[in-house]
Design an enzyme around this catalytic site. Structure first.
Site, mmCIF file in Angstrom:
data_model
loop_
_atom_site.group_PDB
_atom_site.id
_atom_site.type_symbol
_atom_site.label_atom_id
_atom_site.label_comp_id
_atom_site.label_asym_id
_atom_site.label_seq_id
_atom_site.Cartn_x
_atom_site.Cartn_y
_atom_site.Cartn_z
ATOM 1 N N ASP A 135 0.707 1.477 -2.942
ATOM 2 C CA ASP A 135 -0.293 0.491 -3.294
ATOM 3 C C ASP A 135 -1.098 0.838 -4.533
ATOM 4 O OD1 ASP A 135 -1.966 -1.623 -3.076
ATOM 5 O OD2 ASP A 135 -2.404 -1.315 -0.978
ATOM 6 N N HIS A 174 5.493 -11.106 -3.033
ATOM 7 C CA HIS A 174 4.152 -10.827 -3.543
ATOM 8 C C HIS A 174 4.200 -10.241 -4.953
ATOM 9 C CE1 HIS A 174 -0.136 -10.154 -3.006
ATOM 10 N NE2 HIS A 174 0.024 -8.935 -3.479
#
Length: 478
Positions: A292, A386
């Site tokens: 992330d 995404h």
């Protein structure tokens, strides 16, 4: 959560501190603060590297009185490592290195010098407020206040003056006047405190004409399930530190200072991976297990300031050097997410879970090949992945600096974890940063099925205070 300069693939982002973190010595380090991003999303990467800590000099020792151990003394002249600043794959992060081999390991309170994380100091004064480009800390508190009935501009100015003085002392590792000893024996531990104003603040203080146009309410999104009681607020405070007691001590000190003037509207607690928790520099993961923080805007990019900070000649003038922050409490529906197989999870994000590399191949920092097709003739990275939807080139170049915290607030009545992301993103104009990306995500992001936006706020964060000034002085004393 996005994969670009606008949000981040899963969205967490670590950011480097151009505002500066100082230890008692310059140091080499690793990077690895976290950041999920994307108006709604998750996914991404952080960089790693070595650097010399920037910022002012560390405080020098100060004798402690009888029976009292001075926190400032702990800064001393220890051979502690500072925060390292690293960059790779577009993510910029801060990650503290382990103590050097010659560093003291004496117990806290023994009079010995601090080592490693405790000695790192973030400077309060500067062009920008701390907590924006400051390296990510492992503990965080977000809190909003509403002014009490009868409190106006005069009372707000006095509060911001007190808050600024308290924040400056605590960030230097010094006790405040009503010190409760919660953080005694600890150094500043990279504490940063950031202040902002919500749209409602201006009406309550008679400053409507000074309210920025950028503070217009955010539009409604179909994925919103917002709790008004945990959204917005007149005043907003962000606290970050690499020690939970130091962070809590700052939260309580500021809350006490507000007594009689403002009351807490809502408060949220967050965390990130602790500096030094991994054997080598690497990108962090969010609560979905995804790498992330990929492609956060970097201070080294020539248009970084233009995208993140209000220019010196900006409107209104009191916001020069400031930024606008969007805060969203994004719950991750982890039980549903964890029922997906690995391949299905990777298809939702558009990246491999193992190392964050795009499904089209390469490493974490490799650019995804959005047009690449597989043997079945379909694009390898799904059209609703995404990583695809959040890329800047898919959103007119929209960009924001993501600097969030993960959170876990126990389990609900169904036994499901109330956990996810305290999404915090910075930009010079939310209508060109957060809003276009979130609109795009709202129209078809595969990740939307597994997250829920439960609280929201938008705040004007003025530029940093100069020596002798308090945050917001240019607004409140204009």
């Amino acid at each position: 959560m996005a994969d670009n300069g606008s949000t981040s693939d899963t969205g967490t982002s670590g950011t480097t501190g151009t505002t500066g973190v100082t230890g008692t010595s310059a140091a080499k380090g690793t990077s690895g603060a976290k950041g999920t991003s994307g108006a709604a999303g998750t996914g991404g990467s952080q960089g790693a590297g070595k650097a010399t800590a920037t910022g002012g000099a560390a405080a020098t020792g100060e004798a402690a009185g009888p029976g009292r151990f001075s926190r400032r003394r702990l800064l001393g002249t220890a051979g502690a490592t500072g925060l390292a600043l690293g960059a790779a794959g577009g993510g910029i992060v801060g990650y503290a290195a382990a103590p050097s081999s010659g560093a003291s390991s004496a117990p806290a309170g023994s009079g010995a010098e601090l080592v490693s994380l405790g000695a790192d100091r973030v400077m309060f004064h500067g062009k920008h407020q701390p907590g924006i480009t400051t390296p990510m800390q492992s503990r965080g508190h977000l809190v909003a206040f509403d002014l009490k009935a009868g409190a106006g501009r005069k009372e707000a100015a006095a509060l911001l003056r007190r808050w600024s003085q308290t924040a400056e002392r605590l960030m230097a590792g010094e006790p405040v006047d009503d010190d409760t000893a919660v953080a005694r024996d600890a150094g500043p531990s990279s504490l940063s405190v950031t202040f902002g104003f919500g749209a409602s603040f201006f009406a309550r203080t008679g400053l409507e004409k000074q309210r920025p146009a950028a503070l217009e309410p955010l539009p409604d999104f179909s994925s919103d399930h917002l709790d008004k009681a945990r959204s917005n607020g007149d005043l907003w405070v962000q606290i970050g530190a690499n020690d939970p007691l130091v962070a809590f001590n700052a939260l309580r000190a500021l809350q006490r200072e507000a007594t009689g003037v403002a009351r807490v509207r809502w408060q949220m607690n967050g965390f990130n991976r602790s500096p030094g928790a991994t054997a080598h520099p690497m990108t962090t993961r969010n609560l979905m297990g995804q790498v992330d923080g990929t492609n956060n805007p970097k201070p080294s990019e020539k248009d970084f300031d233009e995208r993140i900070f209000v220019p010196a000649d900006g409107d209104p003038a009191w916001m020069a050097g400031g930024s606008y922050v969007v805060v969203r409490r994004i719950r991750m529906l982890l039980d549903d997410w964890e029922k997906l197989g690995l391949k299905a999870q990777e298809a939702v994000i558009g990246r491999k879970k193992s190392d964050g590399s795009p499904l089209t191949g390469g490493t974490e920092t490799t650019e995804p090949q959005l047009e690449k097709t597989g043997p079945d003739g379909k694009v390898v990275i799904p059209v609703n992945a995404h990583a695809r939807i959040t890329r800047p080139d898919q959103n007119g170049g929209a960009a924001m600096l993501r600097r969030p915290f993960s959170y876990h607030d126990g389990f609900d009545s169904h036994g499901e974890p109330d956990a996810g992301l305290l999404f915090v993103c910075w930009q010079a104009d939310p209508l060109r940063g957060f809003v276009p990306v979130q609109r795009k995500l709202d129209r078809g992001d595969a990740l939307s099925e597994f997250i829920r936006h439960e609280a929201s706020g938008l705040y004007a964060v003025p530029g940093g205070a100069a020596e002798g000034e308090y945050v917001g002085q240019r607004l409140l004393e204009a």
